[in-house]
Write a protein that holds these residues in place. Sequence first.
Motif, mmCIF file in Angstrom:
data_model
loop_
_atom_site.group_PDB
_atom_site.id
_atom_site.type_symbol
_atom_site.label_atom_id
_atom_site.label_comp_id
_atom_site.label_asym_id
_atom_site.label_seq_id
_atom_site.Cartn_x
_atom_site.Cartn_y
_atom_site.Cartn_z
ATOM 1 N N GLN A 239 13.313 4.994 -1.865
ATOM 2 C CA GLN A 239 11.856 4.867 -1.873
ATOM 3 C C GLN A 239 11.422 3.561 -1.210
ATOM 4 O O GLN A 239 10.401 3.509 -0.524
ATOM 5 N N MET A 240 12.201 2.495 -1.387
ATOM 6 C CA MET A 240 11.878 1.239 -0.710
ATOM 7 C C MET A 240 12.015 1.379 0.806
ATOM 8 O O MET A 240 11.187 0.853 1.568
ATOM 9 N N LYS A 241 13.043 2.086 1.270
ATOM 10 C CA LYS A 241 13.210 2.296 2.710
ATOM 11 C C LYS A 241 12.051 3.086 3.289
ATOM 12 O O LYS A 241 11.504 2.739 4.343
ATOM 13 N N VAL A 242 11.673 4.150 2.590
ATOM 14 C CA VAL A 242 10.559 4.964 3.075
ATOM 15 C C VAL A 242 9.259 4.153 3.075
ATOM 16 O O VAL A 242 8.451 4.243 4.010
ATOM 17 N N ALA A 243 9.058 3.340 2.034
ATOM 18 C CA ALA A 243 7.862 2.495 1.991
ATOM 19 C C ALA A 243 7.857 1.486 3.132
ATOM 20 O O ALA A 243 6.806 1.191 3.718
ATOM 21 N N ILE B 199 0.833 -1.207 0.000
ATOM 22 C CA ILE B 199 0.000 0.000 0.000
ATOM 23 C C ILE B 199 0.867 1.257 0.000
ATOM 24 O O ILE B 199 0.630 2.210 -0.759
ATOM 25 N N SER B 200 1.892 1.264 0.851
ATOM 26 C CA SER B 200 2.739 2.460 0.942
ATOM 27 C C SER B 200 3.581 2.665 -0.318
ATOM 28 O O SER B 200 3.869 3.803 -0.699
ATOM 29 N N TRP B 201 3.978 1.590 -1.005
ATOM 30 C CA TRP B 201 4.794 1.736 -2.220
ATOM 31 C C TRP B 201 4.016 2.432 -3.338
ATOM 32 O O TRP B 201 4.530 3.291 -4.038
ATOM 33 N N PHE B 202 2.745 2.065 -3.482
ATOM 34 C CA PHE B 202 1.957 2.622 -4.582
ATOM 35 C C PHE B 202 1.239 3.918 -4.200
ATOM 36 O O PHE B 202 0.883 4.699 -5.092
ATOM 37 N N ALA C 239 4.561 6.331 -0.459
ATOM 38 C CA ALA C 239 6.011 6.541 -0.426
ATOM 39 C C ALA C 239 6.402 7.875 -1.052
ATOM 40 O O ALA C 239 7.191 8.636 -0.475
ATOM 41 N N LYS C 240 5.856 8.188 -2.223
ATOM 42 C CA LYS C 240 6.206 9.443 -2.887
ATOM 43 C C LYS C 240 5.704 10.664 -2.125
ATOM 44 O O LYS C 240 6.444 11.650 -1.979
ATOM 45 N N PRO C 241 4.453 10.684 -1.619
ATOM 46 C CA PRO C 241 4.040 11.840 -0.791
ATOM 47 C C PRO C 241 4.876 12.018 0.469
ATOM 48 O O PRO C 241 5.170 13.146 0.868
ATOM 49 N N VAL C 242 5.278 10.908 1.104
ATOM 50 C CA VAL C 242 6.111 11.015 2.303
ATOM 51 C C VAL C 242 7.493 11.558 1.946
ATOM 52 O O VAL C 242 8.045 12.426 2.659
#
Length: 326
Positions: free
Chosen positions: A99-103, A47-50, A53-56
Motif C-alpha cells: 500500500q505504501m508503494k502504491v501510495a 493524500i493518496s495514502w488516505f 491507495a485503497k481504490p487504486v
Amino acid sequence: MALPVRRKRQSQFDRAADGSMTLMEHLQELRSRLLKACLGVLAGFIISWFLLAKPVLSALNSPYCDLMRKMALDSSHHLPPDWKCPLQVLGPTDYFVLQMKVALWVALILAAPIWLYQLWAFIAPGLHRHERRWAYAFVGAAAPLFAGGAVLAFFVVTKGLEFLLSFTPSNVSTNLEVTRYVSFITNLMLLFGVALEFPLIVVLFNVTGMASARRLLGWWRVAVFLFFAFSAIATPTPDPFGMTALAMVLTALYFAAVGFAFLNDRRRSRRRRAEFGDVGDDEISPLEYAVDPIEAAGPIDTVPPAETPTPVTRPRPLDSGYDDFT
C-alpha cells in the motif's frame, strides 16, 4: 549632485541563463528546487495514502477478482455470501508495504506538475529558445503516450489472465500472492508506457536532421519486424492478442511520426528555398554580380616641374668657439 541610477534587478532565470550565477548559487538553487519537489511528493503521498491507495489497489486487483468470480459462477452457478477474492499475503508487513508503494506511485503522478516544473526551471536556463520550445512539445506528447501505454497494458492483462489461468487443472486451486500480482501489473504498465515513447525518438531524429522522412519511411519493414519481436517478448501471455495489440499500436505511432517528419521536411525545404533558392545542400550557389561599364577617363593634367633645391650651408668646425647649440 548626481542622482543614483537604479539598476533593473535580474531574475534568477536571467542570471542562470547569462552565466552570472556562481557555483554555490547553482547548488543552493538545486537544493531549493529538490526540497520543493520533495514537499510536493510528500503532500501527494499523504493524500493518496488516505484517499487513493485503497481504490487504486482495488482497481489493480479487479481483473483477477472478476475472473475468479466468473470462474466460481461457472462451476457452482452461485456465489456463497462470504465469498472473497482469493488473494494471499505471505508476510505480516507485505500488504502494508504494498500500500505504501502504491501510495508513492500515485503521489508521483499527483505531484508531477510540481516536480516537473522544478526540474524544468533548473534545466531551462541552459537551453536556447528553440530548444525550450521543442522541449515543451516533447513533454506535452510524452505524458499522454505513457498514459496510453499504461491503459493498454491493463487491457492486455485483463484479456490475458483468462488465457493463462485456463491451463490450471481442476485439482489445483488458484490463489495468487497479492504483492507479486500487483508488481506484475505495474511493471507491465511501465514497460508499455516506455515502449510507446519510441515515436518521439523517431521525431527527434528528424528534428535534429539525423534522418529524413524518406529514410525513415524506407525503414518501415525493419521497424514493423522489431515491433512484433518486442511485443512477443514484452507481453506476458503467449496468445497473439496482446502481442498484436501492442505491435499494431507501435506501428501506427511510427507511421504517424513519419507523417510528421514529412511535414517538417516540407516546412524546412520551403524555408531553405526562400533563403537559398533551389540550390541543394551539396551544391555551390552561383555568384550573381552586375558588370558596370567603365567610362573613358579624362585627360590627365600635367605636373609642374619641381623647384631646384637650395644648397645647404656647411657647418663651422667645433674649434671656432661655438657649436649648433651655443
